[in-house]
Design a protein around this motif. Structure first.
Motif, PDB file in Angstrom:
ATOM      1  N   CYS A 404       0.836  -1.191   0.000  1.00 40.92           N
ATOM      2  CA  CYS A 404       0.000   0.000   0.000  1.00 40.92           C
ATOM      3  C   CYS A 404       0.881   1.255   0.000  1.00 40.92           C
ATOM      4  CB  CYS A 404      -0.894   0.003   1.245  1.00 40.92           C
ATOM      5  SG  CYS A 404      -1.725   1.561   1.549  1.00 40.92           S
ATOM      6  N   CYS A 407       0.381   3.067   3.675  1.00 41.96           N
ATOM      7  CA  CYS A 407       0.785   2.528   4.976  1.00 41.96           C
ATOM      8  C   CYS A 407       1.843   1.433   4.875  1.00 41.96           C
ATOM      9  CB  CYS A 407      -0.426   1.996   5.732  1.00 41.96           C
ATOM     10  SG  CYS A 407      -1.098   0.472   5.058  1.00 41.96           S
ATOM     11  N   CYS A 420      -5.525  -2.875   0.191  1.00 38.92           N
ATOM     12  CA  CYS A 420      -4.542  -2.768   1.259  1.00 38.92           C
ATOM     13  C   CYS A 420      -5.050  -3.613   2.428  1.00 38.92           C
ATOM     14  CB  CYS A 420      -4.413  -1.311   1.684  1.00 38.92           C
ATOM     15  SG  CYS A 420      -3.714  -1.075   3.321  1.00 38.92           S
ATOM     16  N   CYS A 426      -4.452   1.567   8.358  1.00 41.26           N
ATOM     17  CA  CYS A 426      -3.996   2.328   7.198  1.00 41.26           C
ATOM     18  C   CYS A 426      -4.536   3.762   7.275  1.00 41.26           C
ATOM     19  CB  CYS A 426      -4.476   1.658   5.915  1.00 41.26           C
ATOM     20  SG  CYS A 426      -4.017   2.570   4.442  1.00 41.26           S
ATOM     21  N   GLN A 429      -7.299   4.793   4.880  1.00 44.45           N
ATOM     22  CA  GLN A 429      -8.650   4.336   5.205  1.00 44.45           C
ATOM     23  C   GLN A 429      -9.155   5.039   6.454  1.00 44.45           C
ATOM     24  OE1 GLN A 429      -9.127  -0.013   4.708  1.00 44.45           O
ATOM     25  NE2 GLN A 429      -6.959  -0.002   4.196  1.00 44.45           N
TER      26      GLN A 429
HETATM   27 ZN   LIG Z   1      -2.754   1.010   3.455  1.00 46.36          ZN
END
Ligand SMILES: [Zn+2]
Length: 670
Positions: A404, A407, A420, A426, A429
């Motif tokens: 990702c 993250c 991800c 993350c 998100q």
């Molecule tokens: Zn992520």
């Protein structure tokens, strides 16, 4: 009076009238009487007539029409503004031609082809030579009265030499240059940009400050005489000439001829349309003879004697400068082509979604590639293909990231999409999830927008919705750029949001497939979060609005331990988890409805939503348990059955009254 005195008097009169106009139109506070106004106007008109060298384009004689009593209200059109049938190919035009010839029983028909300007349709109503109303198309039957703004469109005459009642129609638009300049200014001022010239024109006409309209330099093309007591003409082409002779701006790029001539004109425009100074989205083809038009008449929706030829989607070459990856709230990685900015389909485009990895590989789109971009109307722009011959020698096949980009978590491929696995950790998100949580339709925490959410997450202050409710004034006020006052405001807004109620809270969770309306219906039906959490699949599916996928999504969400923890914590912190939507009527709670028949202007699905939004249940068959049957046109056997069983039957009007139609609209918009 000598010429100097005349000049002074003219200036004086203009000042008086301008002030009167401003007081009347903008402040809504008339300062002189109508007869005084008329007297000053008459004097000024006479002076200007006698001294034409002193006429000025922005004299009140040029910008003021009759005084309208309504400012930005609904205007009911004398004749509806109909829409046109569409032709998407030359074959469609030939079919139209055959239909016309058959209806008129003629071997040859003369058509007129006019440019279809991509602007805002307007109707202009004159009375004894004075412009008294300018209105938008609206829904065709009623538009908005925007006279105060129409008066500021320079090329629309405010007085004309046509007696009696007179109405014309046309298009107000913004040319490409003005549009570009406007957006450049807005960019410098940090204002949101207009998407395309049509939005620019609409935004300029449909707003309250007419000074703004004046600054936007809108233009017009008038193409139709809707009615007149005095003007007489036999052909549409003559109508255009008459309009032009009477001071209206008309578009002279039209042709007359048989259908093949018209097709040739369309072919030419498909190529040339990008070179015009204004946007067009097609060509309008009309039977030229007025007598023939009258003979053919109208269908319910559109004239039988006219059709709009729509251009094929516009295509343009541009360069993929980069391919970036954005991570959505649900963790899906979406590749975007960052393009060399280009004007296409009436709007500036600098990005196009590449959907997913497969899409990129299939089309073999690479950084540096020249591509063909396509955009049809309001549809999002798409990459049609790569022009491989123009590919730079150093280009490489695009490699989709394996972690990702936000993250660093690993990604997994699910169906076509790559996700991800960072889930709640993350930041992409997390931040988006929190922004959604505080957004207007969710918890509506004013003052805690995108900027602060990102800031607070970065500072490690918050990482879940629960943390928001644990924030203290001291946490916030020590942050750079935030003082005691902002801290107070934010804390106050957070406190207020605790009583938003169940619907907004459910929506705020960001459960996939559960939108604003769906959340409200769930809240109304289950009343408390506990009941919703305990709901079985059957109970969820019993609600007409909830389908299989929505039910699955809810069950999955409430199965997740972490989500349950968050809900428990929120409850502990005093967030109201019950439905107390007071603005909705309670009349339908516990009642079962059967809807039957058709309801012009209403969608059956919509009515079902309304019933459920107000706590009622919609059912598909009539039984003794049915509380009401809502009957529309041609209700059929269900109505008969209701009568047999003695079930109450109500009509749409009564139904809307029951729930308070106004409140329903509010409920939808919230
Ligand atoms: Zn992520």
């Amino acid at each position: 009076m000598n010429i100097k005195e005349i000049k002074l008097r003219i200036e004086e009169l203009r000042k008086i009238l301008e002030k009167a106009n401003a007081d009347y139109y903008e402040k809504d506070m008339p300062t002189i009487t109508d007869s005084e106004y008329d007297q000053y106007m008459k004097e000024l008109l006479q002076l200007e007539k006698d001294n034409p060298e002193l006429i000025s384009q922005d004299s009140p004689t040029k910008i003021v029409g009759g005084k309208v009593s309504e400012k930005f209200h609904s205007y009911r059109h004398r004749y509806p503004l109909l829409s046109l049938g569409n032709a998407f190919s030359y074959e469609d035009l030939r079919t139209f031609d055959n239909r016309v010839k058959k209806a008129l029983n003629k071997a040859d028909v003369e058509y007129i082809a006019e440019l279809k300007i991509d602007g805002l349709s307007i109707a202009l109503i004159f009375k004894d030579g004075l412009l008294i109303v300018g209105a938008t198309r609206g829904d065709g039957d009623s538009g908005e009265n925007v006279t105060h703004n129409i008066l500021k469109v320079e090329d629309i005459p405010k007085t004309i030499d046509v007696a009696g009642e007179f109405e014309v129609r046309g298009e107000v638009f913004m040319d490409n240059k003005t549009f570009d300049d406007l957006n450049e200014t807005r960019l410098n001022e940090g204002l949101p940009l207009f998407r395309n010239p049509r939005n620019g024109a609409a935004g300029s006409i449909r707003q309250l400050n007419s000074d703004v309209t004046r600054e936007r330099h809108l233009k017009s093309f008038i193409y139709e005489i809707t009615y007149s007591n005095v003007l007489d003409y036999k052909k549409q082409s003559d109508a255009i000439k008459l309009l032009n002779n009477n001071g209206f701006n008309t578009n002279e790029r039209f042709v007359l001829g048989n259908i093949e001539d018209i097709i040739e004109f369309c072919e030419k425009l498909v190529v040339e349309r990008n070179n015009l100074e204004y946007g067009i989205d097609g060509v309008v083809v009309k039977v030229n003879s007025l007598a023939d038009q009258i003979e053919m008449g109208y269908t319910e929706k559109s004239p039988r004697w006219a059709i709009a030829f729509k251009f094929p989607p516009e295509q343009k070459e541009t360069i993929v400068e980069n391919i970036t990856i954005s991570v959505g709230r649900t963790g899906v990685l979406t590749p975007m082509a960052e393009l060399k900015e280009t004007l296409i389909g009436g709007s500036m485009v600098k990005r196009a979604t590449l959907h997913n990895e497969d899409y990129i590989l299939e089309k073999d789109i690479r950084v540096g590639d020249t591509i063909v971009l396509q955009k049809a109307g309001d549809v999002i722009p798409e990459v049609v293909r790569v022009i491989v011959e123009k590919r730079p020698y150093y280009s490489e096949v695009f490699k989709f990231p394996v972690v990702c980009p936000v993250c660093g978590s690993e990604v997994i491929k699910l169906d076509a999409s790559i996700k991800c696995t960072g889930e709640l950790y993350c930041p992409a998100q997390l931040i988006k999830g929190l922004i959604h949580f505080v957004s207007r339709d969710a918890m509506n925490i004013d003052g805690l927008g995108e900027k602060y959410i990102e800031y607070f997450v970065k500072e490690g202050l918050i990482s879940t919705p629960v943390d928001i409710y644990k924030l203290t004034k001291d946490d916030i006020s020590v942050l750079e750029g935030l003082g005691e006052k902002s801290a107070n405001n934010i804390i106050e807004a957070i406190e207020t949001s605790k009583t938003r109620g169940l619907g907004p809270l459910i929506y705020g969770f960001g459960i996939p497939l559960i939108g604003n309306k769906g959340a409200k219906i769930l809240a109304k039906n289950f009343k408390t979060v506990d009941r919703l959490m305990a709901a079985t699949s059957e109970e969820l599916l019993a609600i007409e609005t909830v389908g299989d996928k929505m039910a699955d999504s809810l069950l999955t969400f409430f199965k997740e331990k972490r989500n349950l923890e968050i809900i428990t914590d929120l409850k502990y912190l005093g967030i109201v988890m019950e439905d107390d939507t007071k603005n909705l009527s309670e009349d339908l709670v516990g009642k079962t409805f059967v809807i039957t028949g058709s309801f012009p202007g209403y969608d059956r699905k919509e009515l079902t939503n309304l019933v459920e939004l107000h706590g009622g249940k919609a059912s598909s068959s009539v039984s003794k348990k049915t509380s009401f049957v809502l009957a529309g046109n041609e209700p059929g056997s269900k109505l008969t059955k209701a009568r047999e069983l003695g079930v109450d039957v109500i009509e749409i009007k009564e139904f809307l009254k029951k729930i308070g139609e106004r409140q329903v609209e509010d409920g939808y918009n919230n």
